[in-house]
Structures are given as structure tokens and as C-alpha cells.
Design an enzyme around this catalytic site. Structure first.
Site, PDB file in Angstrom:
ATOM      1  N   MET A   1      -2.588   8.266  -8.157  1.00 20.54           N
ATOM      2  CA  MET A   1      -1.289   7.716  -8.525  1.00 20.54           C
ATOM      3  C   MET A   1      -0.337   7.987  -7.377  1.00 20.54           C
ATOM      4  SD  MET A   1       1.815   7.539  -9.917  1.00 20.54           S
ATOM      5  CE  MET A   1       2.766   8.881 -10.480  1.00 20.54           C
ATOM      6  N   SER A 304      -4.037   0.812 -14.343  1.00 27.66           N
ATOM      7  CA  SER A 304      -3.790   0.570 -12.923  1.00 27.66           C
ATOM      8  C   SER A 304      -3.201   1.806 -12.274  1.00 27.66           C
ATOM      9  CB  SER A 304      -2.819  -0.600 -12.747  1.00 27.66           C
ATOM     10  OG  SER A 304      -1.540  -0.267 -13.266  1.00 27.66           O
ATOM     11  N   ASP A 305      -3.445   1.933 -10.979  1.00 24.05           N
ATOM     12  CA  ASP A 305      -2.663   2.888 -10.215  1.00 24.05           C
ATOM     13  C   ASP A 305      -1.229   2.365 -10.160  1.00 24.05           C
ATOM     14  OD1 ASP A 305      -1.884   5.008  -8.610  1.00 24.05           O
ATOM     15  OD2 ASP A 305      -3.562   4.810  -7.233  1.00 24.05           O
ATOM     16  N   TRP A 306      -0.304   3.244  -9.809  1.00 22.08           N
ATOM     17  CA  TRP A 306       1.120   2.924  -9.870  1.00 22.08           C
ATOM     18  C   TRP A 306       1.465   1.962  -8.723  1.00 22.08           C
ATOM     19  CZ3 TRP A 306      -0.748   5.522 -13.458  1.00 22.08           C
ATOM     20  CH2 TRP A 306      -0.016   6.177 -14.441  1.00 22.08           C
TER      21      TRP A 306
END
Length: 768
Positions: A1, A304-306
Site C-alpha cells: 500500500m 486494489s493497492d492504493w
């Protein structure tokens, strides 16, 4: 993240930062986290609330809950918010507001559904502890050693214990989702996030991370498995397009993820920023729908990743279940746009239902509903006990790389010790970025590290020097090493000189080369020239080269050793603890030995660029396999690690066992002190079996032995490690023939070899 992208939070002070416990950090329990459920979950839940019936399996409960949800509630479940005050996200078309029930300065928040008894999701970074986003009032928590340090323990039990500890602190801090479980292979030694991961081998990385995830989730919280997949460099990480064939992928990075998934059973998988074979990882049908959900049967959800979501329709249909950290993405893809896409039929209603079902499945399976977090109880954290767990992890992962003429442990007769560099009088270094954990007394030194993300460059207040002083009668002197001539002069005549050298790495940036930064190589060379009794202690995020290696008497790799790292280092240097770590990654002699001597991409490219990197160059031959294949001699091989005692390994036998094989062997402590040895089993086909490299790690075990003691141990080899993957049939095939089974202490130090004949075996995509 990430908490970076184009903007970074600024510290109130970007000079010296000393973190101390304050009332502002002991936040009162949040009313939102004490929200009552409609009906407590029991085995006799009302007929109209079957999802609260604990006798049902998590899938059935999730199915029932989805049926009871409104469309708005389903959409609410798949859209997450950044839970840190981020005023720059209110500019232009973005209208980010801090979620009213989110936890301050934390990674994320997803609202719950109170009427159904579904709690909110409170998300925290990361793999070494409860992190805080950049803030003048961070949470002060316990930090484990870096992920690569835990991998260097070669001890699944240690990984579980560390995971259980940080998961417990996360729960007591009010979080029920921990963004941990980094398993991307160390393809690129210059990768700035290697410190978060677990090395270069799919078996070792998968076993270590799988057990950490299992430990985290033992606290009735969710852990992720990340960053899926091939997020193996930080340069152009948002856009770089990784080229890799299915077969090579399945036998390398994806195998590491598969093993970690099987052991840890993570509730969530976090997809990565990069593209893979043309498509972004978070809308990649091959990665998400085909491999993860269909082939491996993953039942949880993909977040999702950020900032890693790039579309609505493609992302939803190709396997993304939850958009994270709004407003990092360019648009709120899974908010109003997803509602419209479902209404218009571009995303099937069944797909939205499945997205919600997967999130709920993970929440039910991991106890988030039946045993909800109870607000902020951080005042009850036992930091003394937790620091001991972190210290034990560090001690087990410290690697003694070189020890000429027994320079270490520190002789009891030593009268004068000179310690140089890396603020060893104060503490130990940590890695930078979203995984940064703050602890009581942690400090940033003026002028060191960037003012913005991934800083601050933070040291934990655990002094190796003070630990050494407490364990020796010698006079101990410290110099910062900035004046090389003064350091060399001080070194002359000392009974021992210890140079602490570091390499700070962090999320969002790769290191330019593998040399120590800031003139430290020259410092070590000058000091070693002045005194041959020089030991070097490295605090690095991964492999480094050592142009001074022949000149020094000892080298210790301490990695980023966590909040009790100074004590751990001191105990190892003085012999109170016998070092037992072994390298989870090859240390190259130079970048010229790498598959890509020049790192692909360009830091000057913007986020609309489309750079490429070709992982088919090495394919599945990552790390030591590349060195074997090319006949290269590394600086230190994968698996290498010395001890203050000696061991003999022998008595090897091996035989087919089910679809794999089992090896039996004896390890004996032939020295004078108690110690631990990592016995490694490598396998190699006698003929051409279509392998990517001459040999593979097949198994390992760590033995703790008193002087003169021996143990007979066994290691089973997963048939996938004897097989090749066929993409057309989605099967693993062990070719009939003879296989060498090697008992070793590293990838290049083979103690004994036997040959075993295996019949042909065909296994399904799961290796069964």
C-alpha cells in the site's frame, strides 16, 4: 500500500523528529467500533438472519448475507476510503472527505452494515507491525525486523509468532484488516521494497509469508497477501509493464503466492500497481480470474493497492472486488460509476453479488463478524513481551557472513572497542514508506533522508553500543564516521573495531546500485587498513556489494532489525546468542551479474508513460538459479550463514513419497557451544527435465543442537518442486528418471548427494 503517489504528507517538523508517547496517541474507544450487531452470531440465529448462524460454513453465511443486502449496501462494501486527513484530495474533481468512523492516520476504512451485523473494515499497514501514515502524532507500536530478516530465520514458527504479535497489536489498536503478507520475489536486488518481502526462492518466501499470515489471522482479523503480482521494482511502479510467460510465472513468483495462499489462507489478496503482459494487475483477467480464483480456488476478495485501480468495467469484470483508499485513484471507479455499469449491464449483477460475497466470506471465515474488534484497547498492549518476540525474530535472522580466525564473538579479554557509524550509539535503522512503524523514542536525524515520502528515515531507540557496553568489560568508544581520517586514527590499537554501515531503502524508490551509500565503502576500507581486527555490521534492505570484504575480519548482516534490534545485535556480537540466520537471497559480486545490469524504466517518466521490463530473460531462474544457470560466482550464495560452532551433515537417504519425495538426514553439532543449523535440501534432475536451472530448493529445516548432540530429521519435497508446468493442460509433470537429492548448508555448499528414481507423475494445477 502506498501513501505517496504525487503528493506526500509533510511532518510538522522535517528536521529532528523524536517520537514520544502522548495522550493524543491513546485515542478513546470509537463509538463506531462499538456498534451493536442486529443479533449476536450464534449457532441458533433467527431464521430470518441465517448469516449469523455460526454452524454454517462461511460461504453459506456470505451467500445468505448477500441475499439480504440492498444494492446500495453491496456497492458500499466494495468501495474503501483512505483514513488519513488528505486535503489535497479535495482539489479538482475529487471531493475526498475523511470517513467519519475511520481511524485517524490509518490506511483505510470500509463502512459496515449495522442492520445486518456486518462490522466496518478498519485497515492498517503493514507486514512488520501497526504502521501510521505520516503524522505528528503517530501510534507507537512494536516493529518486527524487516520481512527479509524474518525470511533469513528459515523458521516458519518464528514467522507465525511474529505475525501473531503484530496482528494482536493491530486488533488492540482497533483494526481488523492488516495489509501484510508481502511475497514478491527478489528478482531485482536494487528494489526499494525488498526489505518488506521474503527473498528470492518461491518455497522459502511462500512458507515464511504463509505462516506470518496465519499468525496475523489467528487474532480474528484479515491479512492480505501482496503485491499480486510481479511488483519486483519501484522504478515506474505505477505503469511498468512486466513481460513474462505463463510457465515461467507459475514456476517462480506465482508459485510463491500459491504456497503462501495454501499455508496462510489470507482473507484478501492485494493486486499491485504494475502492468503484467499489457494489462494492469488490478484488471488482469489472467492473474485474477484465471490463476487466483479459478486455478487456485481462492475464495476471498481482491482489493486494489492504493491508487492501483484504473477502470470500472474492466476492473470489475476481470476480478477486482474492492477499490481501496479513495481518493488515490483518478476516479471513484467503484462508487457511482459501478452502480451505473451494473444498471446498464456492462457489469453483470451476479458479478457485483460475487464481489460482495467474497468480502463477506473473508469476514466470516476470519471471525470479524463473530468476534468484532472492540475499539482502541492499545493501553493494554504488553510492549515488553512484544519487544521480546521482535528481538527473538531479529536474533534468529542475523546472518554471520564472514568470521576470520574467530574474530567474533567479542573476546572477553578485549580492553578497547571502537564503534563507528550508523548512529549505533542511539539505535538501529528501519525501512521507509507505508510500512513504517513508529515506536517510543524513535528518531529522525537532521539532514538524513528525504523530507517527504518515503521518509522520515527513522531509527529505533535500541542501541547496539549500549548493549555491547552492558556485556563487556572493555572501554567502548563511538565515532559517527563522518571524518574518515579520525575514524581510522581511532581504530589503530583497538582490540576490535566494529563499523556499523547502512543502506536505507524505501517504498517508491530503488537504489541506484548495490554499493553502500554516503562513502561508507571508503570508510570501511580506511578503518580496515588501520586495524585488521575490523568487523562490519550491515543494516540493509537487501544485498549489497563489499569491495572491502577481503580486508575485514568479520561481516554480520543484521538487516533492519526492529524495535529491539540493538539488543539483538549486541547479544549476537558478544556470543550471548549464537547466530543462526542464513541468506534468503544471493549477494551478487556486482550488478554486471544480474539479468538486467541496468534497471529498466526511468525515474523521469510520468504516470502516463508505458515503460517495459522483460522477466523472460531469466524466466523462473530467479536468484541462485540464475547464478547456477550462468555459472556465476556470487559474493555470498543463497542459504549461506555461519555459526560460532560447527556442524556436520550426513546420513542422507531419499525415496519417492506419494507424488513427491522425502529425504532423511542427520545434523550434528561438532563444536563447543549450542547452536542452530539450517539444513537445506536441493533437488536436480540427472537428465534434461526441462527445468529453468540446474537445481531448486526442495525443503529445509532448522535444528537446535547442544555440543555433541545430533538429530535425525526429515524433509518432504513438494512435487511441484520436482515438476515443470504445462500451460496448455494446466498440469504439473514430474518426468520419470533419476534425481539428485543434495543435503547442503547453502546453494553452493553441498554436504552429501544421493540419487533417487522417480516415476512420471502428473498433477493438477494445484499440485495435487
Amino acid at each position: 500500500m502506498t501513501t505517496h503517489l504525487r503528493h506526500t504528507l509533510q511532518l510538522v517538523s522535517t528536521t529532528a523528529l523524536t517520537l514520544t508517547l502522548s495522550s493524543a496517541l491513546l485515542m478513546a474507544p470509537l463509538a463506531a467500533q462499538a456498534q451493536a450487531t442486529a443479533t449476536p452470531a450464534t449457532a441458533t440465529a433467527p431464521a430470518d438472519q441465517p448469516w449469523m448462524n455460526t454452524s454454517l460454513d462461511p460461504s453459506a453465511r456470505a451467500d445468505a448475507a448477500v441475499k439480504a443486502m440492498t444494492q446500495a449496501e453491496k456497492l458500499q462494501l466494495v468501495f474503501g476510503y483512505f483514513s488519513t486527513n488528505a486535503p489535497w484530495f479535495t482539489a479538482g474533481t475529487k471531493r475526498f472527505e475523511f470517513p467519519k468512523d475511520g481511524l485517524p492516520d490509518s490506511a483505510g476504512y470500509v463502512p459496515g452494515i449495522a442492520r445486518l451485523g456486518i462490522p466496518a473494515q478498519w485497515e492498517t499497514d503493514a507486514g512488520v507491525g501497526v504502521a501510521t501514515q505520516r503524522s505528528p502524532t503517530p501510534r507507537l507500536r512494536t516493529a518486527l525486523p524487516s520481512g527479509i530478516s524474518t525470511a533469513a530465520t528459515w523458521d516458519p514458527g518464528m514467522a507465525f509468532a511474529g505475525g501473531a504479535m503484530i496482528g494482536h497489536e493491530a486488533r488492540l489498536s482497533g483494526f481488523n484488516v492488516q495489509l501484510a503478507g508481502g511475497v514478491d520475489l527478489l528478482r531485482e536486488p536494487r528494489n526499494g521494497r525488498n526489505f518488506e518481502y521474503a527473498g528470492e526462492d518461491p518455497l522459502l518466501a511462500g512458507v515464511i509469508d504463509g505462516n506470518e499470515i496465519k499468525g496475523i489471522q489467528s487474532n480474528h482479523i484479515i491479512s492480505t497477501l501482496k503485491h499480486y503480482a510481479f511488483n519486483d521494482q519501484e522504478t515506474n511502479r505505477f505503469t511498468i509493464d512486466v513481460k513474462i510467460d505463463d510457465k515461467a510465472a507459475r514456476e517462480s513468483d506465482l508459485l510463491a503466492f500459491q504456497i503462501a495462499d495454501e499455508i496462510g489462507k489470507p482473507g484478501a489478496v492485494m493486486c499491485s500497481y504494475n502492468r503484467v503482459n499489457g494489462a494492469y494487475a488490478c484488471e488482469n483477467d489472467w492473474l485474477l480470474n484465471q490463476v487466483l480464483k479459478t486455478d487456485w480456488g481462492f475464495k476471498g476478495y481482491v482489493m486494489s493497492d492504493w491508487g492501483a485501480t484504473h477502470s470500472t468495467v474492466a476492473a470489475a469484470n476481470n476480478g477486482l472486488d474492492q477499490e481501496s483508499g479513495w481518493a488515490f485513484d483518478r476516479s471513484a471507479y467503484f462508487e457511482g460509476a459501478l452502480q451505473e455499469a451494473v444498471n446498464a449491464g456492462y457489469v453483470p449483477q451476479a458479478r457485483l453479488d460475487n464481489m460482495a460475497q467474497r468480502i463477506l466470506y473473508a469476514m466470516f471465515a476470519n471471525g470479524l463478524v463473530d468476534d468484532p474488534v472492540k475499539g482502541d484497547q492499545s493501553a493494554t498492549i504488553d510492549y515488553v513481551a512484544d519487544n521480546k518476540i521482535s528481538q527473538a525474530d531479529s536474533e534468529a535472522g542475523i546472518v554471520l557472513l564472514k568470521n576470520t580466525k574467530g574474530l567474533l564473538p567479542i573476546a572477553k579479554t578485549a580492553k578497547k572497542i571502537v564503534i563507528i557509524g550508523s548512529h549505533a550509539d542511539f539505535g538501529v535503522l528501519s525501512g521507509g514508506g507505508s510500512s513504517q512503524v513508529y515506536a517510543v523514542g524513535a528518531k529522525r536525524f537532521d539532514g538524513e533522508g528525504p523530507d517527504g515520502f518515503p521518509g522520515p528515515m527513522t531509527y529505533y531507540a535500541s542501541s547496539p553500543m549500549k548493549g555491547i557496553e552492558a556485556r563487556t568489560q572493555a572501554s567502548v568508544t563511538y565515532l559517527d564516521g563522518k571524518d574518515v581520517k579520525a575514524a581510522a586514527k581511532a581504530a589503530r590499537g583497538a582490540d576490535l573495531v566494529i563499523v556499523f554501515a547502512n543502506q536505507w531503502t524505501g517504498e517508491s524508490m530503488d537504489v541506484p546500485d548495490l554499493n553502500l551509500p554516503n562513502g561508507q565503502d571508503a570508510l570501511i576500507s580506511a578503518v580496515a587498513k588501520a586495524n585488521k581486527k575490523t568487523a562490519v555490521v550491515l543494516e540493509t534492505g537487501g544485498p549489497v556489494v563489499m569491495p572491502w570484504l577481503a580486508s575485514v575480519g568479520a561481516v554480520v548482516e543484521a538487516w533492519y532489525p526492529g524495535t529491539s534490534g540493538g539488543e539483538a545485535i549486541a547479544r549476537v556480537l558478544t556470543g550471548e546468542v549464537n547466530p543462526s540466520g542464513h541468506l534468503p537471497a544471493t549477494f551478487p559480486a556486482s550488478v554486471a551479474q544480474l539479468p538486467r545490469p541496468v534497471l529498466d524504466g526511468d525515474v523521469k517518466l510520468d504516470d502516463n508513460s508505458h515503460p517495459h521490463t522483460d522477466y523472460n530473460i531469466e524466466g523462473a531462474a530467479v536468484g541462485y538459479k540464475w547464478f547456477d544457470k550462468k555459472g556465476l560466482t556470487p559474493l555470498f550464495p543463497f542459504g549461506h550463514g555461519l555459526s560460532y560452532t560447527s556442524f556436520s551433515l550426513g546420513g542422507l537417504s531419499a525415496a519417492a513419497d506419494g507424488k513427491g519425495l522425502k529425504a532423511s538426514f542427520t545434523v550434528k553439532n561438532t563444536g563447543a557451544v549450542e547452536g542452530k543449523e539450517v539444513a537445506q535440501i536441493y533437488v536436480s534432475p540427472v537428465g534434461d527435465a526441462g527445468w529453468e536451472a540446474p537445481k531448486r530448493l526442495g525443503g529445509f529445516t532448522k535444528a537446535d543442537l547442544k555440543p555433541g548432540e545430533s538429530q535425525t530429521l526429515t524433509a518432504s519435497v513438494d512435487p511441484r518442486l520436482l515438476a515443470t508446468y504445462d500451460s496448455a493442460s494446466k498440469t504439473w509433470t514430474v518426468k520419470a528418471g533419476d534425481y539428485k537429492v543434495m543435503l547442503a548448508t547453502s546453494a553452493t555448499d553441498i554436504a552429501q548427494t544421493v540419487t533417487v528414481h522417480l516415476d512420471q507423475q502428473t498433477l493438477d494445477v494445484k499440485g495435487q
